[in-house]
Enzyme design. Structure first.
Site, PDB file in Angstrom:
ATOM      1  N   ARG A 178       0.776  -1.104   0.077  1.00 44.84           N
ATOM      2  CA  ARG A 178       0.087  -0.013  -0.078  1.00 44.84           C
ATOM      3  C   ARG A 178       0.847   1.188   0.025  1.00 44.84           C
ATOM      4  O   ARG A 178       1.881   1.053   0.455  1.00 44.84           O
ATOM      5  CB  ARG A 178      -0.872  -0.128   1.175  1.00 44.84           C
ATOM      6  CG  ARG A 178      -2.054  -1.469   1.409  1.00 44.84           C
ATOM      7  CD  ARG A 178      -2.640  -1.017   2.671  1.00 44.84           C
ATOM      8  NE  ARG A 178      -3.415  -2.334   2.849  1.00 44.84           N
ATOM      9  CZ  ARG A 178      -3.244  -3.490   3.453  1.00 44.84           C
ATOM     10  NH1 ARG A 178      -1.693  -3.541   4.003  1.00 44.84           N
ATOM     11  NH2 ARG A 178      -3.827  -4.404   3.548  1.00 44.84           N
ATOM     12  N   LYS A 201      -1.979  -2.995   8.125  1.00 47.32           N
ATOM     13  CA  LYS A 201      -3.175  -2.223   8.896  1.00 47.32           C
ATOM     14  C   LYS A 201      -2.924  -3.191  10.215  1.00 47.32           C
ATOM     15  O   LYS A 201      -2.728  -4.176  10.507  1.00 47.32           O
ATOM     16  CB  LYS A 201      -4.565  -2.596   8.611  1.00 47.32           C
ATOM     17  CG  LYS A 201      -4.950  -2.006   7.268  1.00 47.32           C
ATOM     18  CD  LYS A 201      -6.023  -2.268   6.367  1.00 47.32           C
ATOM     19  CE  LYS A 201      -6.351  -1.330   5.307  1.00 47.32           C
ATOM     20  NZ  LYS A 201      -7.775  -1.560   4.766  1.00 47.32           N
ATOM     21  N   HIS A 273      -3.182   2.470  -5.858  1.00 50.88           N
ATOM     22  CA  HIS A 273      -3.612   0.911  -5.629  1.00 50.88           C
ATOM     23  C   HIS A 273      -3.725   0.244  -6.909  1.00 50.88           C
ATOM     24  O   HIS A 273      -3.561  -0.902  -7.022  1.00 50.88           O
ATOM     25  CB  HIS A 273      -4.964   0.865  -5.368  1.00 50.88           C
ATOM     26  CG  HIS A 273      -5.172   0.443  -3.969  1.00 50.88           C
ATOM     27  ND1 HIS A 273      -4.601   0.571  -3.032  1.00 50.88           N
ATOM     28  CD2 HIS A 273      -6.213  -0.603  -3.648  1.00 50.88           C
ATOM     29  CE1 HIS A 273      -5.063   0.143  -1.815  1.00 50.88           C
ATOM     30  NE2 HIS A 273      -5.864  -0.695  -2.149  1.00 50.88           N
ATOM     31  N   ARG A 276      -0.700  -2.153  -6.707  1.00 48.84           N
ATOM     32  CA  ARG A 276      -1.261  -3.288  -5.589  1.00 48.84           C
ATOM     33  C   ARG A 276      -2.156  -4.227  -6.327  1.00 48.84           C
ATOM     34  O   ARG A 276      -1.819  -5.347  -6.288  1.00 48.84           O
ATOM     35  CB  ARG A 276      -1.934  -2.627  -4.292  1.00 48.84           C
ATOM     36  CG  ARG A 276      -2.134  -3.936  -3.338  1.00 48.84           C
ATOM     37  CD  ARG A 276      -2.613  -3.019  -2.208  1.00 48.84           C
ATOM     38  NE  ARG A 276      -3.351  -4.045  -1.226  1.00 48.84           N
ATOM     39  CZ  ARG A 276      -2.628  -4.485  -0.428  1.00 48.84           C
ATOM     40  NH1 ARG A 276      -1.240  -4.579  -0.277  1.00 48.84           N
ATOM     41  NH2 ARG A 276      -3.158  -5.461   0.599  1.00 48.84           N
ATOM     42  N   HIS A 299      -3.552  -9.673   3.701  1.00 48.06           N
ATOM     43  CA  HIS A 299      -5.193  -9.709   3.803  1.00 48.06           C
ATOM     44  C   HIS A 299      -5.326 -10.456   4.865  1.00 48.06           C
ATOM     45  O   HIS A 299      -4.600 -11.643   4.982  1.00 48.06           O
ATOM     46  CB  HIS A 299      -5.641 -10.302   2.385  1.00 48.06           C
ATOM     47  CG  HIS A 299      -5.961  -9.260   1.293  1.00 48.06           C
ATOM     48  ND1 HIS A 299      -5.898  -9.547  -0.082  1.00 48.06           N
ATOM     49  CD2 HIS A 299      -5.742  -7.860   1.270  1.00 48.06           C
ATOM     50  CE1 HIS A 299      -6.101  -8.446  -0.831  1.00 48.06           C
ATOM     51  NE2 HIS A 299      -6.040  -7.565  -0.043  1.00 48.06           N
ATOM     52  N   TYR A 308      -9.095 -10.982  -6.761  1.00 44.40           N
ATOM     53  CA  TYR A 308      -8.491 -10.932  -7.957  1.00 44.40           C
ATOM     54  C   TYR A 308      -8.394 -12.199  -8.728  1.00 44.40           C
ATOM     55  O   TYR A 308      -8.125 -11.958 -10.141  1.00 44.40           O
ATOM     56  CB  TYR A 308      -6.905 -10.995  -7.545  1.00 44.40           C
ATOM     57  CG  TYR A 308      -6.864  -9.461  -6.658  1.00 44.40           C
ATOM     58  CD1 TYR A 308      -6.567  -8.300  -7.316  1.00 44.40           C
ATOM     59  CD2 TYR A 308      -6.744  -9.579  -5.226  1.00 44.40           C
ATOM     60  CE1 TYR A 308      -6.086  -7.115  -6.872  1.00 44.40           C
ATOM     61  CE2 TYR A 308      -6.569  -8.261  -4.778  1.00 44.40           C
ATOM     62  CZ  TYR A 308      -6.255  -7.172  -5.143  1.00 44.40           C
ATOM     63  OH  TYR A 308      -6.213  -6.013  -4.645  1.00 44.40           O
TER      64      TYR A 308
END
Length: 330
Positions: A178, A201, A273, A276, A299, A308
């Protein structure tokens, strides 16, 4: 015995400062509860600063709506108040909100009310039945390998800024980081020039390999450019530096990507993004296992990564339709 000597009369009574309880949590105002909630998600849950700011904005709108109805304490909020707020978001005429914005704000409200129940400030979750609007399924937007090569090639050159930009963009494509993770990198997060340590995150750490192109670009930047940029500002461990020696900000990184996209003349919008999404899509198209890609992207759920696979399936379907002689009607 004089009254002044009567120890029972001088003993602190039930309303004395020594024995009176402090302010009860349930007596807090919504504004005070919000501040506690924001500290909770920031410190205990470790959410990113930008996420906490988004909670503050969304819940500030919610509390202002409640205040207009005279509701200022957690225990005074009813399910009808939450429903009224949801209707107000969907019908506001001055600046209409998208379904995604409404969904995000209601998600913030639901999270806040769950916190109030968990902290014992209220007995019931009055927002539990509030359903956010259903969002249309959106597939991530990736560009082709050739288009990505064109974007990366647009940074070629020997000027310090070009070498810095090439290192940043090569790292984004090589790792799927990110943009916030990339600009937060320190020099020590590049380990043995082979892998990079990213902090995602919630402060979750992951190790992602660097490809040969990214290694070469970062090595060249570290040797030829970073010492020069570092001498222009205060000492900082940041990996990517601006022209004045400070850490490159997210906004500056966006501008770097935008400029590269314009020079590549692809005629399509490119965002951080995009790197990514392209990273994940190209890995899956090349045969990578979805669980491996999940780990590389950071993730928490493989379901997020599986989006994806739909992109890859669509690409294969388009190629099949174009190439197979009996894929289309005569």
């Amino acid at each position: 015995m004089p009254a002044s000597e009567n120890t029972s009369e001088n003993a602190p009574g039930p309303t004395s400062e020594l024995t009176s309880p402090g302010p009860r949590t349930s007596a807090l105002t919504l504004a005070a509860s919000l501040e506690r909630y924001l500290r909770y998600v920031s410190i205990e849950r470790g959410l990113a600063t930008n996420t906490v700011l988004a909670y503050r904005r969304d819940l500030g709108v919610y509390l202002a709506h409640l205040a207009e109805s005279g509701v200022t304490r957690p225990g005074d909020v009813a399910a009808s108040d939450v429903s009224a707020f949801a209707r107000a978001l969907s019908t506001r005429g001055d600046v209409p909100l998208t379904a995604a914005s409404v969904s995000r704000m209601l998600s913030s409200v639901r999270s806040f009310h769950r916190y109030l129940v968990g902290e014992g400030q209220v007995e019931a979750d009055v927002a539990s039945d509030t359903t956010p609007p259903k969002l249309p399924s959106r597939l991530p937007k990736a560009i082709t390998v050739e288009q990505m090569a064109a974007v990366l090639a647009s940074t070629e050159g020997d000027a310090p800024q070009q070498l810095r930009d090439r290192a940043l963009l090569e790292l984004l494509y090589a790792t799927g980081a990110r943009i916030s993770e990339a600009v937060a990198l320190n020099v020590d997060d590049v380990i043995d020039n082979d892998v990079v340590r990213l902090f995602g995150k919630g402060g979750k750490q992951r190790i992602v390999p660097l490809g040969s192109y990214a290694r070469t670009a970062i090595d060249e930047y570290l040797v030829r450019v970073r010492p020069l940029l570092s001498s222009r500002g205060a000492a900082t461990p940041a990996l990517f530096l601006g022209l004045r020696g400070q850490r490159v900000s997210r906004q500056n990184a966006w501008l770097i990507i935008k400029a590269a996209a314009e020079r590549s003349q692809l005629g399509i919008p490119i965002s951080p993004h995009t790197f990514r999404h392209s990273f994940a899509t190209h890995l899956l198209a090349g045969g990578a296992d979805v669980r491996v890609v999940q780990e590389l992207l950071g993730h928490s759920s493989v379901a997020t990564t599986q989006i994806y696979t739909l992109v890859t399936a669509d690409t294969l379907r388009d190629m099949y339709t174009t190439a197979h002689p009996r894929a289309r009607e005569a």
